[in-house]
Design a protein around this motif. Structure first.
Motif, mmCIF file in Angstrom:
data_model
loop_
_atom_site.group_PDB
_atom_site.id
_atom_site.type_symbol
_atom_site.label_atom_id
_atom_site.label_comp_id
_atom_site.label_asym_id
_atom_site.label_seq_id
_atom_site.Cartn_x
_atom_site.Cartn_y
_atom_site.Cartn_z
ATOM 1 N N VAL A 62 0.962 -1.146 -0.004
ATOM 2 C CA VAL A 62 0.160 0.030 -0.003
ATOM 3 C C VAL A 62 0.909 1.362 -0.178
ATOM 4 O O VAL A 62 0.604 2.192 -0.479
ATOM 5 N N GLY A 63 2.030 1.171 0.822
ATOM 6 C CA GLY A 63 2.897 2.334 0.926
ATOM 7 C C GLY A 63 3.494 2.601 -0.453
ATOM 8 O O GLY A 63 3.723 3.739 -0.847
ATOM 9 N N ILE A 64 3.926 1.426 -1.220
ATOM 10 C CA ILE A 64 4.385 1.796 -2.365
ATOM 11 C C ILE A 64 3.564 2.306 -3.340
ATOM 12 O O ILE A 64 3.765 3.171 -4.149
ATOM 13 N N ALA A 65 2.270 1.814 -3.563
ATOM 14 C CA ALA A 65 1.302 2.471 -4.217
ATOM 15 C C ALA A 65 0.943 3.586 -4.101
ATOM 16 O O ALA A 65 0.781 4.487 -5.083
ATOM 17 N N ALA A 69 13.027 0.126 3.736
ATOM 18 C CA ALA A 69 11.654 -0.478 3.474
ATOM 19 C C ALA A 69 11.509 -1.749 3.714
ATOM 20 O O ALA A 69 9.970 -2.142 3.736
ATOM 21 N N THR A 70 12.386 -2.661 3.897
ATOM 22 C CA THR A 70 12.064 -3.904 4.226
ATOM 23 C C THR A 70 12.714 -4.382 5.503
ATOM 24 O O THR A 70 12.465 -5.668 5.979
ATOM 25 N N SER A 71 13.286 -3.719 6.607
ATOM 26 C CA SER A 71 13.780 -3.993 7.795
ATOM 27 C C SER A 71 12.693 -4.655 8.659
ATOM 28 O O SER A 71 13.280 -5.396 9.317
ATOM 29 N N ALA A 72 11.398 -4.196 8.525
ATOM 30 C CA ALA A 72 10.274 -4.601 9.346
ATOM 31 C C ALA A 72 9.643 -6.042 9.085
ATOM 32 O O ALA A 72 8.798 -6.474 9.722
ATOM 33 N N LEU A 73 10.187 -6.518 7.778
ATOM 34 C CA LEU A 73 9.639 -7.617 7.361
ATOM 35 C C LEU A 73 10.486 -8.952 7.229
ATOM 36 O O LEU A 73 11.728 -8.850 7.548
ATOM 37 N N ASP A 74 9.625 -10.281 7.320
ATOM 38 C CA ASP A 74 10.336 -11.369 7.099
ATOM 39 C C ASP A 74 11.256 -11.605 6.077
ATOM 40 O O ASP A 74 10.911 -10.911 4.951
ATOM 41 N N PRO A 75 12.030 -12.454 5.807
ATOM 42 C CA PRO A 75 12.859 -12.639 4.556
ATOM 43 C C PRO A 75 12.061 -12.957 3.313
ATOM 44 O O PRO A 75 12.204 -12.622 2.320
ATOM 45 N N GLN A 76 11.021 -13.971 3.587
ATOM 46 C CA GLN A 76 10.295 -14.225 2.274
ATOM 47 C C GLN A 76 9.465 -13.030 1.780
ATOM 48 O O GLN A 76 9.467 -12.451 0.504
ATOM 49 N N THR A 77 8.961 -12.335 2.817
ATOM 50 C CA THR A 77 8.226 -11.010 2.178
ATOM 51 C C THR A 77 9.321 -9.806 1.827
ATOM 52 O O THR A 77 8.739 -9.043 0.683
ATOM 53 N N THR A 78 10.322 -9.789 2.526
ATOM 54 C CA THR A 78 11.431 -8.849 1.930
ATOM 55 C C THR A 78 11.472 -9.226 0.351
ATOM 56 O O THR A 78 11.722 -8.096 -0.451
ATOM 57 N N ASP A 79 11.903 -10.415 0.110
ATOM 58 C CA ASP A 79 12.075 -10.802 -1.286
ATOM 59 C C ASP A 79 11.148 -10.318 -2.300
ATOM 60 O O ASP A 79 11.186 -9.837 -3.279
ATOM 61 N N SER A 80 9.771 -10.433 -1.951
ATOM 62 C CA SER A 80 8.658 -10.006 -2.812
ATOM 63 C C SER A 80 8.701 -8.797 -2.735
ATOM 64 O O SER A 80 8.414 -8.376 -4.037
ATOM 65 N N ILE A 81 8.749 -7.992 -1.890
ATOM 66 C CA ILE A 81 8.904 -6.695 -1.936
ATOM 67 C C ILE A 81 9.965 -5.924 -2.781
ATOM 68 O O ILE A 81 9.923 -5.057 -3.706
ATOM 69 N N LEU A 82 11.259 -6.455 -2.856
ATOM 70 C CA LEU A 82 12.447 -6.203 -3.714
ATOM 71 C C LEU A 82 12.046 -6.474 -5.075
ATOM 72 O O LEU A 82 12.279 -5.748 -5.845
ATOM 73 N N SER A 83 11.424 -7.793 -5.324
ATOM 74 C CA SER A 83 11.025 -8.165 -6.643
ATOM 75 C C SER A 83 10.031 -7.096 -7.213
ATOM 76 O O SER A 83 10.192 -6.778 -8.538
ATOM 77 N N LEU A 84 9.177 -6.754 -6.469
ATOM 78 C CA LEU A 84 8.075 -5.489 -6.774
ATOM 79 C C LEU A 84 8.857 -4.290 -7.313
ATOM 80 O O LEU A 84 8.633 -3.739 -8.187
ATOM 81 N N LEU A 85 9.707 -3.798 -6.316
ATOM 82 C CA LEU A 85 10.593 -2.740 -6.657
ATOM 83 C C LEU A 85 11.476 -2.814 -7.883
ATOM 84 O O LEU A 85 11.464 -1.900 -8.610
ATOM 85 N N LEU A 86 12.023 -3.855 -8.215
ATOM 86 C CA LEU A 86 12.888 -3.990 -9.267
ATOM 87 C C LEU A 86 11.677 -4.110 -10.552
ATOM 88 O O LEU A 86 12.210 -3.758 -11.464
ATOM 89 N N ASP A 87 10.544 -4.545 -10.453
ATOM 90 C CA ASP A 87 9.642 -4.525 -11.656
ATOM 91 C C ASP A 87 9.344 -3.124 -11.921
ATOM 92 O O ASP A 87 9.014 -2.846 -12.922
ATOM 93 N N ILE A 88 9.063 -2.277 -10.722
ATOM 94 C CA ILE A 88 8.588 -1.078 -11.038
ATOM 95 C C ILE A 88 9.767 -0.259 -11.778
ATOM 96 O O ILE A 88 9.492 0.646 -12.600
ATOM 97 N N ASN A 89 10.872 -0.588 -11.239
ATOM 98 C CA ASN A 89 12.187 0.198 -11.776
ATOM 99 C C ASN A 89 12.096 -0.029 -13.381
ATOM 100 O O ASN A 89 12.383 0.778 -14.078
ATOM 101 N N ARG A 90 12.128 -1.230 -13.646
ATOM 102 C CA ARG A 90 12.093 -1.594 -15.041
ATOM 103 C C ARG A 90 10.967 -1.088 -15.855
ATOM 104 O O ARG A 90 11.178 -0.888 -17.149
ATOM 105 N N ARG A 91 9.815 -1.443 -15.501
ATOM 106 C CA ARG A 91 8.508 -1.055 -16.134
ATOM 107 C C ARG A 91 8.610 0.652 -16.459
ATOM 108 O O ARG A 91 8.270 0.898 -17.285
#
Length: 338
Positions: free
Chosen positions: A149-152, A167-189
């Motif tokens: 929601v914060g990213i949107a 942005a990911t320090s309060a998240l568990d490792p699996q959720t961190t990776d999903s947020i990083l993947s989203l940021l990378l997709d936004i950057n490229r798109r």
């Protein structure tokens, strides 16, 4: 896209002052993901908040998109801030507003019509994968969903720059990776320039193009992630890398090998396609040297594979030296470590 020139930030007055940043300069290129890593108290949060002048520097210049922000009046600065999105460690969502209304909030502030807001929010909900949660409140969401929601919300004003404050320090490792993947997709798109601060080397290694290491208010090391990660120079950089990777096992390896008679110990670093080539086995066949792999790692830096091998070489001095030279001729980084 972002230029900080000789930024100094001092808190306090007279004899009770603390220098958070000291003559710090950096340059972030358009469309790249730029990471800043450092320990707690190093000045990371002050640095990123100086970019949109949530913290006004004591000295220095802040340029974003070719505009020097510290010289702007209140109204002009507010307009420029609309081009700078920001996401936070603890989400900073409006607890009494739904997901939809949180994302629509920046649009409401700029006076967008209801139809325009709906179209934009619907697009962003789809982008971050929260279509089914549009009517929920923050308390009903997981940490990862709150950050989406914060990213949107940060993207609602179509910014040129996205700042990520831990942005990911309060998240568990699996959720961190999903947020990083989203940021990378936004950057490229969207070719969106992203600057993030973190204390996690994994974050830098996963999505960043370049990295700066901050220590005691200054940049102590900076460059492409592959260069900084594989050939760290400053002790703070080495600490982060050793804590993050197999390098932390180096001390245990050294202890295990202590007192043993090895002809030659070397560390070989591979990058890119060379990671998967059989260079070592090919070379030792030619030089008639035996080898034993004592430690190894294969991983990626963003999309680029890399490998590290710690190897013992057994053979005549001339043959071992020839092996090392031939490995170097194949453009591998070879370090003699005994």
């Amino acid at each position: 896209m972002i230029q900080l020139k000789e930024i100094t930030k001092i808190y306090g007055k007279k004899n009770k002052t603390t220098t958070a940043l000291s003559k710090l300069s950096l340059d972030v290129k358009k469309g790249e993901i730029y990471g800043v890593i450092g320990h707690s108290g190093a000045g990371k949060s002050t640095l990123i908040r100086c970019i949109n002048l949530l913290e006004r520097p004591t000295e220095g210049e802040v340029w974003v998109g070719g505009v020097e922000l510290t010289r702007l009046g209140k109204k002009e600065l507010q307009q420029q801030r609309g081009k700078i999105g920001m996401i936070f460690q603890h989400f900073n969502l409006l607890s009494s507003s739904t997901v939809y209304d949180n994302i629509a909030f920046p649009l409401m502030l700029r006076g967008a019509s209801r139809a325009e807001s709906k179209q934009k929010v619907d697009e962003l909900l789809s982008l971050v994968g929260l279509e089914a949660h549009r009517s929920k409140y923050p308390a009903q969401l997981s940490g990862g969903q709150k950050q989406r929601v914060g990213i949107a919300r940060a993207l609602a004003s179509d910014p040129d720059v996205l700042l990520c404050d831990e942005a990911t320090s309060a998240l568990d490792p699996q959720t961190t990776d999903s947020i990083l993947s989203l940021l990378l997709d936004i950057n490229r798109r969207f070719n969106l320039t992203i600057m993030l601060i973190t204390h996690e080397m994994h974050v830098i290694q996963t999505i960043c193009d370049r990295v700066a290491v901050i220590h005691e208010g200054g940049i102590v090391e900076e460059g492409p992630v592959s260069e900084v990660f594989l050939k760290p120079k400053h002790f703070v950089t080495k600490e982060f890398i050793n804590r993050n990777s197999i390098g932390s096992e180096g001390v245990k390896l050294a202890e295990a090998l202590s007192g043993q008679a090895w002809n030659r110990l070397i560390k070989i670093t591979y990058l890119g396609a060379k990671t998967y080539e059989s260079a070592l086995s090919q070379v030792v066949k030619e030089t008639n040297v035996n080898f034993a792999i004592l430690q190894g790692e294969i991983s990626t830096i963003k999309d680029v594979p890399y490998g590290k091998l710690t190897v013992s070489l057994e053979g005549s001095d001339d043959a071992v030296q020839r092996t090392i030279e031939m490995l170097k001729q194949r453009e591998l980084d070879v370090e003699v470590i005994d």
